[in-house]
Design a protein around this motif. Structure first.
Motif, PDB file in Angstrom:
ATOM      1  N   ILE A  25      60.922  31.328   8.575  1.00  0.00           N
ATOM      2  CA  ILE A  25      60.817  32.224   9.892  1.00  0.00           C
ATOM      3  C   ILE A  25      60.716  31.178  11.277  1.00  0.00           C
ATOM      4  O   ILE A  25      60.676  30.381  11.391  1.00  0.00           O
ATOM      5  N   THR A  26      61.533  32.281  11.894  1.00  0.00           N
ATOM      6  CA  THR A  26      60.983  31.979  13.507  1.00  0.00           C
ATOM      7  C   THR A  26      60.809  33.477  14.504  1.00  0.00           C
ATOM      8  O   THR A  26      60.309  34.309  14.215  1.00  0.00           O
ATOM      9  N   THR A  27      60.437  33.144  15.875  1.00  0.00           N
ATOM     10  CA  THR A  27      60.243  33.554  16.696  1.00  0.00           C
ATOM     11  C   THR A  27      60.919  33.803  17.406  1.00  0.00           C
ATOM     12  O   THR A  27      61.453  33.001  18.945  1.00  0.00           O
ATOM     13  N   ALA A  28      61.321  35.107  18.434  1.00  0.00           N
ATOM     14  CA  ALA A  28      61.994  34.916  19.933  1.00  0.00           C
ATOM     15  C   ALA A  28      60.584  36.016  20.861  1.00  0.00           C
ATOM     16  O   ALA A  28      60.999  36.736  20.516  1.00  0.00           O
ATOM     17  N   GLU A  29      60.019  35.056  21.291  1.00  0.00           N
ATOM     18  CA  GLU A  29      58.704  36.139  22.125  1.00  0.00           C
ATOM     19  C   GLU A  29      59.535  35.918  23.752  1.00  0.00           C
ATOM     20  O   GLU A  29      59.667  34.656  24.282  1.00  0.00           O
ATOM     21  N   SER A  30      58.928  37.395  24.469  1.00  0.00           N
ATOM     22  CA  SER A  30      59.969  37.436  25.578  1.00  0.00           C
ATOM     23  C   SER A  30      57.608  37.679  26.059  1.00  0.00           C
ATOM     24  O   SER A  30      56.851  37.090  26.449  1.00  0.00           O
ATOM     25  N   ILE A 101      61.504  37.247  14.500  1.00  0.00           N
ATOM     26  CA  ILE A 101      61.335  38.682  14.749  1.00  0.00           C
ATOM     27  C   ILE A 101      61.522  38.007  16.810  1.00  0.00           C
ATOM     28  O   ILE A 101      61.497  36.555  16.968  1.00  0.00           O
ATOM     29  N   ALA A 102      62.271  39.243  17.223  1.00  0.00           N
ATOM     30  CA  ALA A 102      62.376  38.748  18.318  1.00  0.00           C
ATOM     31  C   ALA A 102      61.838  39.801  19.069  1.00  0.00           C
ATOM     32  O   ALA A 102      61.227  41.207  18.879  1.00  0.00           O
ATOM     33  N   VAL A 103      61.204  39.900  20.125  1.00  0.00           N
ATOM     34  CA  VAL A 103      59.947  41.172  21.115  1.00  0.00           C
ATOM     35  C   VAL A 103      60.473  41.181  22.389  1.00  0.00           C
ATOM     36  O   VAL A 103      59.990  39.632  23.022  1.00  0.00           O
ATOM     37  N   SER A 104      60.853  41.852  22.782  1.00  0.00           N
ATOM     38  CA  SER A 104      60.964  41.894  24.270  1.00  0.00           C
ATOM     39  C   SER A 104      59.854  43.645  24.753  1.00  0.00           C
ATOM     40  O   SER A 104      60.231  44.434  24.506  1.00  0.00           O
ATOM     41  N   ARG A 142      47.206  45.408  29.507  1.00  0.00           N
ATOM     42  CA  ARG A 142      48.236  44.268  29.381  1.00  0.00           C
ATOM     43  C   ARG A 142      47.817  43.509  27.800  1.00  0.00           C
ATOM     44  O   ARG A 142      48.776  43.127  26.744  1.00  0.00           O
ATOM     45  N   GLN A 143      46.679  43.169  27.839  1.00  0.00           N
ATOM     46  CA  GLN A 143      46.083  42.414  26.482  1.00  0.00           C
ATOM     47  C   GLN A 143      46.187  43.219  25.310  1.00  0.00           C
ATOM     48  O   GLN A 143      46.783  42.787  23.650  1.00  0.00           O
ATOM     49  N   GLN A 144      46.135  44.599  25.341  1.00  0.00           N
ATOM     50  CA  GLN A 144      46.679  45.151  24.190  1.00  0.00           C
ATOM     51  C   GLN A 144      47.575  45.843  24.231  1.00  0.00           C
ATOM     52  O   GLN A 144      47.810  45.903  22.688  1.00  0.00           O
ATOM     53  N   VAL A 145      48.681  46.076  24.847  1.00  0.00           N
ATOM     54  CA  VAL A 145      49.967  45.682  24.719  1.00  0.00           C
ATOM     55  C   VAL A 145      50.777  44.615  24.254  1.00  0.00           C
ATOM     56  O   VAL A 145      50.719  45.116  22.685  1.00  0.00           O
ATOM     57  N   ARG A 146      50.133  43.597  24.503  1.00  0.00           N
ATOM     58  CA  ARG A 146      50.357  42.420  23.854  1.00  0.00           C
ATOM     59  C   ARG A 146      50.226  42.091  22.063  1.00  0.00           C
ATOM     60  O   ARG A 146      50.786  42.014  21.013  1.00  0.00           O
ATOM     61  N   GLN A 147      48.274  42.580  21.769  1.00  0.00           N
ATOM     62  CA  GLN A 147      47.877  42.552  20.883  1.00  0.00           C
ATOM     63  C   GLN A 147      48.897  43.615  19.753  1.00  0.00           C
ATOM     64  O   GLN A 147      48.711  42.507  18.401  1.00  0.00           O
ATOM     65  N   GLN A 148      49.230  44.743  20.205  1.00  0.00           N
ATOM     66  CA  GLN A 148      50.021  46.198  19.688  1.00  0.00           C
ATOM     67  C   GLN A 148      51.027  45.196  18.641  1.00  0.00           C
ATOM     68  O   GLN A 148      51.688  44.974  17.704  1.00  0.00           O
ATOM     69  N   ALA A 149      51.915  44.744  19.808  1.00  0.00           N
ATOM     70  CA  ALA A 149      53.375  44.381  19.161  1.00  0.00           C
ATOM     71  C   ALA A 149      53.309  43.465  18.671  1.00  0.00           C
ATOM     72  O   ALA A 149      53.756  43.185  17.705  1.00  0.00           O
ATOM     73  N   ILE A 150      52.432  42.258  19.059  1.00  0.00           N
ATOM     74  CA  ILE A 150      52.021  41.077  17.568  1.00  0.00           C
ATOM     75  C   ILE A 150      51.590  41.660  16.255  1.00  0.00           C
ATOM     76  O   ILE A 150      52.295  41.037  15.490  1.00  0.00           O
TER      77      ILE A 150
END
Length: 166
Positions: A25-30, A101-104, A142-150
């Motif tokens: 696995i790899t990740t591409a995170e923004s 997994i890519a996230v933006s 901000r932190q909640q959005v990021r954690q939910q995305a993770i």
């Protein structure tokens, strides 16, 4: 359970599936800034299925490291299903991984618009040659959005991998 316990449990479950399938696995995170990679590598023995990940916060990084086309960024923006599709494909290729997994997204508190409000996060999943994308809108700071995305990225990866194994 705490947020940390939830994330670690998800990363552990995903790691077990990857080991079972003998996949990497790899990740591409923004917007998550390496958070997915953090939880994946928090699992002891994770070096068996993760070699590298990419934090591509800027458009320049997305282009240079993952091969995202400038035309895609200009037409659709960094926070788009088109961009995360190219991010996931580029990361999988660069890391020679079966799953990427890519996230933006727009974690806030600023940067939102009517079409892309704060909390908008796009996900791209590359699964052994197949690509899937999703666009969700999370609520919270901000932190909640990021954690939910993770956590969403980890859960969705588990679902996708489970479907392939069965």
């Amino acid at each position: 359970m705490t947020v940390a316990a939830d994330s670690l449990q998800l990363a552990t479950e995903l790691g077990q599936l990857l080991l079972r399938k003998k996949w990497t696995i790899t990740t591409a995170e923004s917007c998550t800034g390496g958070g997915i990679g953090y939880w994946l590598t928090a699992v002891a023995g994770s070096s068996a299925y993760i070699d590298r990940g990419f934090i591509t916060y800027s458009n320049k990084a997305k282009q240079q490291l993952l091969g995202v086309r400038s035309a895609t960024l200009l037409q659709f923006g960094a926070v788009s299903e088109d961009t995360v599709r190219e991010m996931a494909e580029g990361a999988a290729k660069a890391a020679n991984a079966n799953l990427a997994i890519a996230v933006s997204g727009i974690a806030g508190p600023d940067g939102g618009s009517e079409y892309k409000p704060v909390g908008t996060v796009c996900f791209g999943f590359f699964l052994n040659g197949q690509l899937a994308t999703q666009r969700l809108v999370f609520t919270g700071d901000r932190q909640q959005v990021r954690q939910q995305a993770i956590d969403y990225a980890l859960k969705q990866s588990i679902e996708l991998l489970t479907a392939v194994i069965q």
